[in-house]
Design a protein around this motif. Structure first.
Motif, PDB file in Angstrom:
ATOM      1  N   PHE A  33     -33.281 -31.602  56.793  1.00  0.00           N
ATOM      2  CA  PHE A  33     -32.986 -31.096  55.820  1.00  0.00           C
ATOM      3  C   PHE A  33     -32.855 -29.574  56.845  1.00  0.00           C
ATOM      4  CE2 PHE A  33     -33.987 -27.894  52.591  1.00  0.00           C
ATOM      5  CZ  PHE A  33     -32.239 -27.521  52.144  1.00  0.00           C
ATOM      6  N   PRO A  34     -32.129 -28.653  56.520  1.00  0.00           N
ATOM      7  CA  PRO A  34     -31.434 -27.548  57.613  1.00  0.00           C
ATOM      8  C   PRO A  34     -31.416 -25.834  56.849  1.00  0.00           C
ATOM      9  CG  PRO A  34     -29.678 -28.607  57.464  1.00  0.00           C
ATOM     10  CD  PRO A  34     -30.292 -28.993  56.503  1.00  0.00           C
ATOM     11  N   GLU A  36     -31.135 -22.164  55.675  1.00  0.00           N
ATOM     12  CA  GLU A  36     -31.549 -21.027  56.351  1.00  0.00           C
ATOM     13  C   GLU A  36     -32.509 -20.418  55.140  1.00  0.00           C
ATOM     14  OE1 GLU A  36     -27.718 -18.879  56.543  1.00  0.00           O
ATOM     15  OE2 GLU A  36     -28.829 -16.981  57.228  1.00  0.00           O
ATOM     16  N   ASN A  38     -32.379 -17.451  54.233  1.00  0.00           N
ATOM     17  CA  ASN A  38     -31.497 -16.137  53.444  1.00  0.00           C
ATOM     18  C   ASN A  38     -31.940 -16.694  52.150  1.00  0.00           C
ATOM     19  OD1 ASN A  38     -29.957 -17.827  52.975  1.00  0.00           O
ATOM     20  ND2 ASN A  38     -28.220 -17.039  54.103  1.00  0.00           N
ATOM     21  N   HIS A  42     -32.058 -23.968  45.292  1.00  0.00           N
ATOM     22  CA  HIS A  42     -31.821 -24.206  44.505  1.00  0.00           C
ATOM     23  C   HIS A  42     -30.806 -25.717  43.987  1.00  0.00           C
ATOM     24  CE1 HIS A  42     -27.625 -24.550  46.488  1.00  0.00           C
ATOM     25  NE2 HIS A  42     -27.544 -23.335  46.904  1.00  0.00           N
ATOM     26  N   GLY A  44     -28.431 -27.510  44.623  1.00  0.00           N
ATOM     27  CA  GLY A  44     -27.425 -28.196  45.131  1.00  0.00           C
ATOM     28  C   GLY A  44     -28.079 -28.386  46.568  1.00  0.00           C
ATOM     29  N   HIS A  45     -29.053 -28.246  46.848  1.00  0.00           N
ATOM     30  CA  HIS A  45     -30.571 -27.965  48.181  1.00  0.00           C
ATOM     31  C   HIS A  45     -31.159 -28.659  47.526  1.00  0.00           C
ATOM     32  CE1 HIS A  45     -29.677 -23.743  49.470  1.00  0.00           C
ATOM     33  NE2 HIS A  45     -29.086 -23.901  50.022  1.00  0.00           N
ATOM     34  N   LYS A  47     -30.180 -31.890  45.831  1.00  0.00           N
ATOM     35  CA  LYS A  47     -29.532 -32.583  46.093  1.00  0.00           C
ATOM     36  C   LYS A  47     -29.643 -32.554  47.925  1.00  0.00           C
ATOM     37  CE  LYS A  47     -24.647 -34.217  46.139  1.00  0.00           C
ATOM     38  NZ  LYS A  47     -23.679 -34.914  45.243  1.00  0.00           N
ATOM     39  N   SER A  48     -29.383 -32.138  48.592  1.00  0.00           N
ATOM     40  CA  SER A  48     -29.413 -32.118  50.354  1.00  0.00           C
ATOM     41  C   SER A  48     -30.707 -32.845  50.510  1.00  0.00           C
ATOM     42  CB  SER A  48     -29.254 -31.689  50.505  1.00  0.00           C
ATOM     43  OG  SER A  48     -29.254 -30.871  52.004  1.00  0.00           O
ATOM     44  N   THR A 232     -22.677 -30.765  54.222  1.00  0.00           N
ATOM     45  CA  THR A 232     -21.470 -30.484  52.893  1.00  0.00           C
ATOM     46  C   THR A 232     -20.233 -30.948  53.814  1.00  0.00           C
ATOM     47  OG1 THR A 232     -22.556 -28.975  52.622  1.00  0.00           O
ATOM     48  CG2 THR A 232     -22.800 -30.284  51.020  1.00  0.00           C
ATOM     49  N   PHE A 259     -20.691 -34.893  53.198  1.00  0.00           N
ATOM     50  CA  PHE A 259     -20.284 -34.815  51.520  1.00  0.00           C
ATOM     51  C   PHE A 259     -19.984 -34.078  50.609  1.00  0.00           C
ATOM     52  CE2 PHE A 259     -24.395 -33.930  49.512  1.00  0.00           C
ATOM     53  CZ  PHE A 259     -25.094 -32.807  50.503  1.00  0.00           C
ATOM     54  N   ARG A 261     -20.479 -31.078  47.972  1.00  0.00           N
ATOM     55  CA  ARG A 261     -21.298 -30.420  47.350  1.00  0.00           C
ATOM     56  C   ARG A 261     -21.304 -30.393  45.932  1.00  0.00           C
ATOM     57  NH1 ARG A 261     -22.324 -25.236  48.921  1.00  0.00           N
ATOM     58  NH2 ARG A 261     -22.249 -24.812  51.000  1.00  0.00           N
ATOM     59  N   LEU A 262     -22.626 -30.508  45.285  1.00  0.00           N
ATOM     60  CA  LEU A 262     -22.893 -30.339  43.876  1.00  0.00           C
ATOM     61  C   LEU A 262     -22.225 -29.017  43.828  1.00  0.00           C
ATOM     62  CD1 LEU A 262     -24.070 -30.806  41.480  1.00  0.00           C
ATOM     63  CD2 LEU A 262     -26.407 -30.253  42.272  1.00  0.00           C
ATOM     64  N   MET A 269     -24.118 -20.865  42.078  1.00  0.00           N
ATOM     65  CA  MET A 269     -25.019 -21.273  43.026  1.00  0.00           C
ATOM     66  C   MET A 269     -24.694 -20.645  44.463  1.00  0.00           C
ATOM     67  SD  MET A 269     -25.938 -25.321  42.913  1.00  0.00           S
ATOM     68  CE  MET A 269     -24.961 -26.164  41.882  1.00  0.00           C
ATOM     69  N   LYS A 271     -25.863 -18.244  47.515  1.00  0.00           N
ATOM     70  CA  LYS A 271     -26.988 -17.435  47.209  1.00  0.00           C
ATOM     71  C   LYS A 271     -26.635 -16.121  47.551  1.00  0.00           C
ATOM     72  CE  LYS A 271     -28.428 -20.209  51.126  1.00  0.00           C
ATOM     73  NZ  LYS A 271     -28.949 -20.649  51.895  1.00  0.00           N
TER      74      LYS A 271
HETATM   75  P1  ATP Z   1     -24.588 -20.850  52.956  1.00  0.00           P
HETATM   76  O1  ATP Z   1     -25.223 -21.452  54.365  1.00  0.00           O
HETATM   77  O2  ATP Z   1     -23.730 -19.702  53.162  1.00  0.00           O
HETATM   78  O3  ATP Z   1     -25.995 -18.937  53.074  1.00  0.00           O
HETATM   79  P2  ATP Z   1     -25.794 -22.841  51.629  1.00  0.00           P
HETATM   80  O4  ATP Z   1     -26.041 -22.920  50.532  1.00  0.00           O
HETATM   81  O5  ATP Z   1     -24.847 -24.100  52.879  1.00  0.00           O
HETATM   82  O6  ATP Z   1     -25.394 -21.300  51.970  1.00  0.00           O
HETATM   83  P3  ATP Z   1     -28.016 -23.631  53.043  1.00  0.00           P
HETATM   84  O7  ATP Z   1     -29.656 -22.472  53.836  1.00  0.00           O
HETATM   85  O8  ATP Z   1     -27.427 -23.491  54.758  1.00  0.00           O
HETATM   86  O9  ATP Z   1     -27.738 -23.029  52.519  1.00  0.00           O
HETATM   87  O10 ATP Z   1     -28.193 -25.134  52.788  1.00  0.00           O
HETATM   88  C1  ATP Z   1     -28.834 -25.918  53.198  1.00  0.00           C
HETATM   89  C2  ATP Z   1     -28.679 -27.128  53.293  1.00  0.00           C
HETATM   90  O11 ATP Z   1     -28.724 -27.346  52.179  1.00  0.00           O
HETATM   91  C3  ATP Z   1     -27.248 -27.816  54.229  1.00  0.00           C
HETATM   92  O12 ATP Z   1     -27.182 -28.709  54.559  1.00  0.00           O
HETATM   93  C4  ATP Z   1     -26.108 -27.146  53.243  1.00  0.00           C
HETATM   94  O13 ATP Z   1     -25.247 -28.301  53.389  1.00  0.00           O
HETATM   95  C5  ATP Z   1     -26.787 -27.960  51.594  1.00  0.00           C
HETATM   96  N1  ATP Z   1     -26.337 -27.602  50.520  1.00  0.00           N
HETATM   97  C6  ATP Z   1     -26.103 -26.644  50.073  1.00  0.00           C
HETATM   98  N2  ATP Z   1     -25.753 -26.043  49.208  1.00  0.00           N
HETATM   99  C7  ATP Z   1     -25.491 -27.711  48.000  1.00  0.00           C
HETATM  100  C8  ATP Z   1     -24.649 -27.937  47.520  1.00  0.00           C
HETATM  101  N3  ATP Z   1     -24.082 -27.270  46.500  1.00  0.00           N
HETATM  102  N4  ATP Z   1     -24.638 -29.632  47.684  1.00  0.00           N
HETATM  103  C9  ATP Z   1     -24.997 -29.650  48.098  1.00  0.00           C
HETATM  104  N5  ATP Z   1     -26.127 -29.710  49.321  1.00  0.00           N
HETATM  105  C10 ATP Z   1     -25.997 -28.079  50.120  1.00  0.00           C
END
Ligand code: ATP
Ligand code: MG
Length: 553
Positions: A33-34, A36, A38, A42, A44-45, A47-48, A232, A259, A261-262, A269, A271
């Motif tokens: 699970f990667p 950032e 910043n 949430h 959505g995360h 879910k991942s 995603t 897959f 995203r939610l 959602m 950031k």
């Molecule tokens: P950003 O990259 O624009 O800052 P991000 O939501 O992609 O925003 P990351 O920290 O890169 O944030 O996300 C970490 C992981 O969570 C990534 O692998 C991303 O695909 C997954 N992720 C983020 N938002 C969702 C979502 N709504 N549904 C499912 N997985 C998500």
């Protein structure tokens, strides 16, 4: 893992993994699970997280928590800590230690040099504007930069100077030499390294060049031996680029699987938007109980198990994934219905006097903590002749008895855990508002039904002489439009009634409740003790969720 141990696939990712294991492509499943760092995580995360850690658990493999911290200007340690707290709270384990992309900066730098030496990367010195124009469009091929044919020696020298801090931000950039006329824009000589004289939360001022996400991500996965790199859908078009880097560098190539995203209704959602809500104080912080963040949901009283159930229930697919917020709320209700102890509290009090009960008498009534789970024991409720009930449980002019089971003139109800009472009289103030009910109790109905009549309604109450006052924060959806992102300005879609603070009268045991404890206030909803603003003996209750969905049309 032998073939017989492979879990039966119920989503397309499991199917892929099952095949990979069956045909011997991989022996072990490694996911990651990667995030950032910043912003806060949430739903959505979540879910991942549930997907990646869930698969690792299921296949007895491993899931890394890796911070993709390649952009120093937006990243902070506060986020790193919050993210670890959230992942752990969701119930997942990333082994010995969290990993960081910044730990691979030296390796990534060396790989950039490998590509320069192979003639596969060059330093471009066009202005940002020129670069944009020369990139072309979806329908038009790009134009080669005039710096594209710099010699390997010149590129090595310039790149080293970039690294040493000899140039200002934006003056040069290292690009992959792929194809300026590729139909896939990501392959039109994408940037690999940029100059950025910025302080990094972990590497400090050591670097003044930073790898682009696209140059870093695939190699990070490769270093970690990630077998299935799940991301995603928006990264689908980046896959050929990641594969190009891995092939040119001749290193292990993880398999990327995308897959959908939610997306959740009544929620934003991004950031960037969540940060704006925090910075402009539309909410009290990242963990405001109305935020779709994991920390906000935790503070609101959502159990981690409910979030995991939700993530399992919505499934994993490849087409746009719009889920109604009520699906998440239902998971919360289901979970709390099992686990939350029942208590009585009155949010909108109306005085009720029992005229045939001695004024100086106090009786202790036994009240079950959980009606379906007698093993959870009971507590004692003090009962006397002065009570409060909820204003909503009385109507001066009620519908017929078959349709309305609460109190009205000459109507009977049972007091929860207590007697059956009948309303004999109601008193109004000078404005015509009902301010008190006078009732008589059938004193032969404690724990048993009365002879010869059926009383259907049950209402909750508190003893006026024993109840304590507590602050209740009634949280509701943060947005009142189904898709706030569609509104011209999503801030205009904020629900002005998303927080309503009231004072409630609570049975005495609730005054001793401590942070994180969640209760069902019978007939009202689920409430949790706020972990930030409560003080000992003065809990503040956050409404986690109402008992029923009040948003259904
Ligand atoms: P950003 O990259 O624009 O800052 P991000 O939501 O992609 O925003 P990351 O920290 O890169 O944030 O996300 C970490 C992981 O969570 C990534 O692998 C991303 O695909 C997954 N992720 C983020 N938002 C969702 C979502 N709504 N549904 C499912 N997985 C998500
Ligand atoms: Mg991202």
């Amino acid at each position: 893992m032998s073939t017989s141990e492979i879990p039966v696939g119920s989503n397309f990712i499991r199917t892929i993994i099952n095949e990979d294991l069956a045909n011997g492509k991989h022996k072990q499943v490694i996911t990651r699970f990667p995030p950032e760092p910043n912003g806060y995580l949430h739903i959505g995360h979540a879910k991942s997280i549930c997907l990646n850690f869930g698969l690792a658990t299921e296949y007895k493999g491993r899931c890394n928590l890796r911070f993709d911290d390649t952009n120093p200007t937006k990243e902070e340690d506060e986020y790193v800590e919050a993210i670890q707290e959230d992942v752990a709270w969701l119930g997942f384990d990333w082994g010995d230690k969290a990993l960081f992309a910044s730990d691979y900066f030296e390796q990534l730098y060396q790989w950039a040099i490998v590509l320069i030496k192979k003639g596969k990367a060059y330093v471009d010195s066009q202005s940002a504007e020129e670069m944009r124009t020369n990139r072309g469009t979806l329908t038009q091929a790009g134009t080669d930069s005039s710096y594209r044919d710099r010699s390997v020696e010149e590129n090595l020298e310039l790149f080293e100077k970039m690294k040493n801090g000899d140039f200002s931000d934006g003056s040069h950039i290292l690009r992959a030499k792929i194809d300026m006329s590729s139909p896939n824009m990501n392959l039109r000589d994408p940037a690999m390294y940029r100059i950025l004289h910025a302080h990094h939360h972990r590497t400090g001022d050591h670097w003044c060049i930073y790898p682009m996400y696209d140059f870093a991500h695939g190699q990070e996965d490769s270093i970690e031996g990630v077998t299935h790199s799940i991301c995603t859908l928006e990264f689908e078009d980046h896959r050929p680029l990641y594969e190009w880097f891995l092939k040119e560098l001749e290193i292990f190539a993880p398999q990327q699987i995308e897959f959908a995203r939610l997306n959740l209704s009544y929620t934003v959602m991004s950031k960037r938007k969540l940060l704006q809500l925090v910075n402009e104080k539309h909410v009290s912080g990242w963990d405001d109980p109305r935020m779709p963040t994991v920390s906000g949901m935790r503070r609101r009283g959502y159990p981690a198990a409910a979030i995991r159930t939700f993530c399992e229930r919505i499934g994993v697919g490849r087409s746009a994934n719009w889920i109604d917020l009520s699906v998440l709320e239902d998971c919360v209700r289901e979970q709390l219905n099992e686990t939350a102890f029942r208590r009585q509290a009155v949010l909108n009090p109306l005085k009720l006097t029992i005229t045939n009960y001695p004024e100086d008498k106090v009786e202790l009534l036994d009240a079950a903590n959980h009606p379906q789970q007698p093993e959870q024991g009971s507590r004692q409720l003090a009962f006397c002749n002065e009570l409060y009930i909820d204003r909503d449980d009385f109507m001066e002019d009620p519908p017929p008895p078959k349709k309305y089971f609460r109190l009205g003139p000459d109507r009977e109800v049972r007091l929860r855990n207590g007697y059956i009472i009948k309303c004999d009289e109601f008193i109004k103030d000078e404005n015509g508002e009902v301010i008190e009910l006078k009732c008589s109790a059938d004193l032969d109905t404690l724990g048993k039904n009365p002879e010869g009549r059926k009383v259907k309604g049950i209402i909750h109450w508190v003893s006026a002489r024993h109840a304590g006052k507590v602050e209740v924060r009634g949280y509701d959806r943060l947005f009142n439009q189904e898709n706030p992102d569609k509104a011209e300005n999503y801030l205009a879609a904020l629900n002005p009634e998303s927080l309503q603070v009231t004072e409630a009268l609570a049975e005495p045991s609730l005054l001793e409740a401590t942070a994180g404890e969640t209760f069902q206030f019978e007939r009202v909803g689920y409430f949790t003790v706020d972990s930030k603003d409560s003080i000992d003996g003065k809990p503040i209750f956050n409404r986690t969720v109402t008992l029923r969905d009040t948003w259904q049309r």
